[in-house]
Motif scaffolding. Structure first.
Motif, mmCIF file in Angstrom:
data_model
loop_
_atom_site.group_PDB
_atom_site.id
_atom_site.type_symbol
_atom_site.label_atom_id
_atom_site.label_comp_id
_atom_site.label_asym_id
_atom_site.label_seq_id
_atom_site.Cartn_x
_atom_site.Cartn_y
_atom_site.Cartn_z
ATOM 1 N N THR A 23 0.840 -1.193 0.000
ATOM 2 C CA THR A 23 0.000 0.000 0.000
ATOM 3 C C THR A 23 0.881 1.251 0.000
ATOM 4 O O THR A 23 1.908 1.279 0.675
ATOM 5 C CB THR A 23 -0.906 0.010 1.256
ATOM 6 N N PRO A 24 0.508 2.295 -0.745
ATOM 7 C CA PRO A 24 1.288 3.535 -0.736
ATOM 8 C C PRO A 24 1.448 4.088 0.682
ATOM 9 O O PRO A 24 0.520 3.986 1.501
ATOM 10 C CB PRO A 24 0.456 4.477 -1.614
ATOM 11 N N PRO A 25 2.616 4.674 0.994
ATOM 12 C CA PRO A 25 2.886 5.151 2.367
ATOM 13 C C PRO A 25 1.858 6.134 2.896
ATOM 14 O O PRO A 25 1.519 6.093 4.081
ATOM 15 C CB PRO A 25 4.271 5.802 2.239
ATOM 16 N N ASP A 26 1.353 7.028 2.030
ATOM 17 C CA ASP A 26 0.385 8.006 2.530
ATOM 18 C C ASP A 26 -0.922 7.331 2.942
ATOM 19 O O ASP A 26 -1.570 7.753 3.911
ATOM 20 C CB ASP A 26 0.122 9.086 1.480
ATOM 21 N N GLN A 27 -1.306 6.255 2.251
ATOM 22 C CA GLN A 27 -2.510 5.531 2.636
ATOM 23 C C GLN A 27 -2.291 4.746 3.934
ATOM 24 O O GLN A 27 -3.202 4.626 4.752
ATOM 25 C CB GLN A 27 -2.937 4.588 1.511
ATOM 26 N N VAL A 28 -1.067 4.222 4.107
ATOM 27 C CA VAL A 28 -0.744 3.541 5.366
ATOM 28 C C VAL A 28 -0.819 4.530 6.527
ATOM 29 O O VAL A 28 -1.372 4.223 7.591
ATOM 30 C CB VAL A 28 0.650 2.898 5.293
ATOM 31 N N ALA A 29 -0.257 5.731 6.331
ATOM 32 C CA ALA A 29 -0.293 6.755 7.379
ATOM 33 C C ALA A 29 -1.725 7.138 7.721
ATOM 34 O O ALA A 29 -2.082 7.305 8.898
ATOM 35 C CB ALA A 29 0.491 7.987 6.933
ATOM 36 N N GLU A 30 -2.573 7.248 6.705
ATOM 37 C CA GLU A 30 -3.974 7.586 6.943
ATOM 38 C C GLU A 30 -4.668 6.485 7.731
ATOM 39 O O GLU A 30 -5.464 6.752 8.644
ATOM 40 C CB GLU A 30 -4.680 7.807 5.599
ATOM 41 N N MET A 31 -4.351 5.237 7.407
ATOM 42 C CA MET A 31 -4.938 4.104 8.104
ATOM 43 C C MET A 31 -4.500 4.076 9.571
ATOM 44 O O MET A 31 -5.304 3.837 10.480
ATOM 45 C CB MET A 31 -4.527 2.810 7.400
ATOM 46 N N LEU A 32 -3.195 4.345 9.813
ATOM 47 C CA LEU A 32 -2.690 4.367 11.184
ATOM 48 C C LEU A 32 -3.292 5.517 11.979
ATOM 49 O O LEU A 32 -3.626 5.365 13.158
ATOM 50 C CB LEU A 32 -1.165 4.471 11.174
ATOM 51 N N ASN A 33 -3.436 6.678 11.348
ATOM 52 C CA ASN A 33 -4.026 7.816 12.042
ATOM 53 C C ASN A 33 -5.466 7.524 12.452
ATOM 54 O O ASN A 33 -5.908 7.917 13.535
ATOM 55 C CB ASN A 33 -3.979 9.071 11.157
ATOM 56 N N ASP A 34 -6.202 6.833 11.592
ATOM 57 C CA ASP A 34 -7.575 6.473 11.933
ATOM 58 C C ASP A 34 -7.598 5.484 13.100
ATOM 59 O O ASP A 34 -8.423 5.595 14.015
ATOM 60 C CB ASP A 34 -8.257 5.859 10.711
ATOM 61 N N PHE A 35 -6.665 4.533 13.083
ATOM 62 C CA PHE A 35 -6.537 3.567 14.175
ATOM 63 C C PHE A 35 -6.203 4.271 15.490
ATOM 64 O O PHE A 35 -6.855 4.036 16.520
ATOM 65 C CB PHE A 35 -5.456 2.549 13.806
ATOM 66 N N PHE A 36 -5.219 5.161 15.476
ATOM 67 C CA PHE A 36 -4.818 5.856 16.696
ATOM 68 C C PHE A 36 -5.903 6.812 17.174
ATOM 69 O O PHE A 36 -6.040 7.034 18.387
ATOM 70 C CB PHE A 36 -3.508 6.613 16.469
ATOM 71 N N ARG A 37 -6.669 7.373 16.260
ATOM 72 C CA ARG A 37 -7.769 8.251 16.676
ATOM 73 C C ARG A 37 -8.771 7.473 17.525
ATOM 74 O O ARG A 37 -9.227 7.959 18.572
ATOM 75 C CB ARG A 37 -8.469 8.828 15.439
ATOM 76 N N ILE A 38 -9.113 6.272 17.089
ATOM 77 C CA ILE A 38 -10.051 5.444 17.846
ATOM 78 C C ILE A 38 -9.467 5.103 19.216
ATOM 79 O O ILE A 38 -10.156 5.169 20.245
ATOM 80 C CB ILE A 38 -10.375 4.166 17.058
ATOM 81 N N VAL A 39 -8.184 4.750 19.239
ATOM 82 C CA VAL A 39 -7.536 4.373 20.493
ATOM 83 C C VAL A 39 -7.506 5.548 21.466
ATOM 84 O O VAL A 39 -7.885 5.416 22.638
ATOM 85 C CB VAL A 39 -6.107 3.857 20.230
ATOM 86 N N VAL A 40 -7.075 6.708 20.994
ATOM 87 C CA VAL A 40 -6.918 7.871 21.877
ATOM 88 C C VAL A 40 -8.255 8.323 22.451
ATOM 89 O O VAL A 40 -8.377 8.582 23.656
ATOM 90 C CB VAL A 40 -6.226 9.026 21.126
ATOM 91 N N THR A 41 -9.286 8.421 21.623
ATOM 92 C CA THR A 41 -10.583 8.899 22.123
ATOM 93 C C THR A 41 -11.183 7.918 23.134
ATOM 94 O O THR A 41 -11.787 8.342 24.129
ATOM 95 C CB THR A 41 -11.569 9.106 20.960
ATOM 96 N N THR A 42 -10.982 6.635 22.895
ATOM 97 C CA THR A 42 -11.527 5.647 23.832
ATOM 98 C C THR A 42 -10.767 5.655 25.149
ATOM 99 O O THR A 42 -11.369 5.611 26.228
ATOM 100 C CB THR A 42 -11.480 4.237 23.208
#
Length: 223
Positions: free
Chosen positions: A106-125
């Motif tokens: 997967t292109p790096p920018d899409q990986v970064a977007e995927m990780l940011n979405d993952f961390f957003r869920i983790v941080v808010t919870t």
């Protein structure tokens, strides 16, 4: 005399009104500098002061975002003092499964977007249950409950976070994951060198949470 009085009172009132705005939290203010008399120096000095306050507010906001508001407040209060204490705390570790394979295809920018979405869920919870995310480690996150601020039921908060995270990640994130939770005495404090240090926790619960996370990846519930 009236004109002279007005030329002094109007700038002073303008500075006074601007000071009231700053006191209420608005640092996006400035007053006009009429001349280079004492009044002009007052106006110029006020504008410089407000610019300095705005810069410090921005730096504090960035500091809070990078290390967490609790840790930032502790660091400012202690003025970078090393050391810490032993305290009971719960540690939650959450790690993605298969992110290496995704990163290779997967292109790096899409990986970064995927990780940011993952961390957003983790941080808010984690925030919702009184914990804070201490570290982002590649595709994993380490959250602490009970340090630096004590929690009445750190273990319960960590378990509740794990259960909610499990449901949210299954519904909101495409990649698989594992979650591990452990509780016990940890060292919580600043470690590093004088030029660079960080707040962290050290102890068996950290290692246990990481090992439980690996085991959870093969369990149906993922926790």
């Amino acid at each position: 005399m009236l004109l002279v009085s007005k030329s002094v009172s109007d700038p002073v009132r303008e500075v006074s009104a601007a000071m009231l705005a700053v006191e209420r939290g608005n640092t996006n203010v400035a007053v006009g500098v009429y001349d280079w008399s004492e009044i002009g120096e007052l106006q110029s000095g006020f504008n410089q002061m407000v610019r300095g306050l705005a810069e410090r507010t921005q730096l504090r906001d960035l500091f809070d975002r990078h290390v967490g508001a609790e840790v930032a407040g502790r660091a400012m209060a202690q003025q970078g003092v090393f050391g810490g204490d032993i305290r009971p705390a719960a540690v939650l570790f959450v790690d993605l499964v298969g992110s290496t394979t995704v990163g290779a295809t997967t292109p790096p920018d899409q990986v970064a977007e995927m990780l940011n979405d993952f961390f957003r869920i983790v941080v808010t919870t984690v925030d919702a249950y009184g914990g804070f995310v201490n570290k982002f480690e590649g595709d994993a996150a380490l959250a602490i409950f009970g340090a630096p601020e004590a929690l009445p039921d750190a273990a319960g908060a960590a378990l509740a976070t794990a259960l909610e995270l499990c449901g949210r990640l299954k519904n909101e994130h495409p990649l698989d994951f594992g979650i591990g939770v452990s509780y016990g005495p940890v060292f919580a404090g600043n470690i590093g060198a004088e030029a660079r240090y960080e707040y962290t926790v050290i102890g068996d619960p950290v290692n246990e949470a990481a090992r439980l996370t690996d085991l959870a990846k093969s369990r149906p519930g993922r926790t």
